[in-house]
Design an enzyme around this catalytic site. Structure first.
Site, short mmCIF file in Angstrom:
data_model
loop_
_atom_site.label_atom_id
_atom_site.label_comp_id
_atom_site.label_asym_id
_atom_site.label_seq_id
_atom_site.Cartn_x
_atom_site.Cartn_y
_atom_site.Cartn_z
N ASP A 202 0.85 -1.20 0.00
CA ASP A 202 0.00 0.00 0.00
C ASP A 202 0.88 1.25 0.00
O ASP A 202 2.07 1.20 0.37
CB ASP A 202 -0.91 -0.01 1.24
N GLY B 287 -4.85 7.49 4.55
CA GLY B 287 -6.27 7.82 4.51
C GLY B 287 -6.60 8.98 3.60
O GLY B 287 -7.76 9.39 3.49
N GLY B 288 -5.56 9.48 2.91
CA GLY B 288 -5.82 10.55 1.94
C GLY B 288 -6.82 10.13 0.88
O GLY B 288 -7.55 10.95 0.32
N GLU C 249 -7.99 -0.46 4.83
CA GLU C 249 -6.54 -0.64 4.71
C GLU C 249 -5.97 -1.24 5.99
O GLU C 249 -5.12 -2.15 5.95
CB GLU C 249 -5.87 0.70 4.40
C1 5RP Z 1 -5.63 5.84 0.76
C2 5RP Z 1 -4.24 5.94 1.25
C3 5RP Z 1 -3.16 6.07 0.22
O1 5RP Z 1 -2.26 5.03 0.39
C4 5RP Z 1 -2.47 7.38 0.40
O2 5RP Z 1 -3.44 8.42 0.36
C5 5RP Z 1 -1.42 7.62 -0.70
O3 5RP Z 1 -2.04 7.76 -1.92
P1 5RP Z 1 -1.26 8.05 -3.26
O4 5RP Z 1 -0.53 6.82 -3.61
O5 5RP Z 1 -2.37 8.39 -4.25
O6 5RP Z 1 -0.36 9.23 -3.02
O7 5RP Z 1 -3.95 5.91 2.41
O8 5RP Z 1 -6.56 5.86 1.82
#
Ligand code: 5RP
Length: 225
Positions: free
Chosen positions: A81, A95-96, A103
């Site tokens: 992730d 959590g963005g 997750e």
């Molecule tokens: C989603 C998340 C993502 O892993 C996090 O926001 C990073 O995202 P990205 O790979 O688009 O920068 O936690 O809930």
């Protein structure tokens, strides 16, 4: 290389940690999307995936990758992730992409969390990125008051183009600004106790054991064991 190219680089590099013949835990976000696209090239070598969001499930299935329900799987060797921030211990803010609860559930099934991220995500102290917190809707205001009282943080309900963002679980998200997360484990433990908090986006108990960090010089392997 720009940020998108770095994400693609680490997405492909993550194929090296996939264990053939097993179920892979798959996160959510733009970096993970690159991983899913790469995973499609070796889909015949895995049993399938456990997914952390509706969005990732749809992308996996569009590639013809079998998605298993988390309840069908007792243990997976690896969960892959992204992160919004990652510190020197492998603790993360996540959590963005609004998927933090699922997750954390899939991370809990995994023996090893492998984080894939571009180098902009690496920080000395987390807190610059607003901390996502999934809350039961009726608790949003009280949890926001608690953040102000306990940590001086300013919490706002995440808004989308059509009103508040709703998670895959039907809850709201708070984004908390003004935090300095100097002790991620203690803070995660404390916030988890607050009534109405479903999941706080601090991943200290489920920190990364390995980070594949995309840098202009290539993929850096950061081990946190
Ligand atoms: C989603 C998340 C993502 O892993 C996090 O926001 C990073 O995202 P990205 O790979 O688009 O920068 O936690 O809930």
């Amino acid at each position: 290389m720009n940020q998108d190219e770095l994400k693609a680089l680490v997405g492909r590099a993550a194929l090296d940690v996939v264990v053939p013949g097993t179920v892979v835990g798959v996160g959510t976000g733009s970096t993970v999307n690159c991983f899913i696209d790469a995973l499609a090239t070796i889909k015949g070598s895995i049993v399938g995936a456990v997914s952390s969001s509706v969005a990732s499930t749809q992308r996996l299935q569009a590639h013809g990758i079998r998605v298993l329900d988390a309840n069908e799987v007792a243990r997976i060797p690896v969960y892959i992730d992204g992160a919004d921030e990652i510190d020197h211990q492998g603790c993360m803010v996540k959590g963005g992409g609004a998927a933090l609860t699922r997750e954390k559930i899939v991370a809990d099934l995994a023996e090893r969390f492998v984080c894939i991220a571009d180098h902009s995500k690496r920080v000395a102290v987390m807190g610059r990125f607003p901390l996502p917190v999934e809350v039961i809707p009726m608790a949003a205001a009280q949890v926001a008051r608690r953040f102000a009282a306990a940590y001086g943080g300013v919490a706002t309900v995440r808004a989308g183009s059509n009103g508040p963002v709703t998670t895959d679980n039907g809850n709201l998200l708070l984004d908390v600004r003004g935090l300095q997360i100097t002790d991620p484990l203690a803070m995660e433990t404390e916030i988890n106790q607050w009534p109405g908090v479903v999941t706080v986006g601090i991943f200290a108990r489920h920190r990364a054991r390995l980070c594949l960090l995309g840098t202009p010089a290539g993929v850096q392997r950061l081990s946190f064991d």
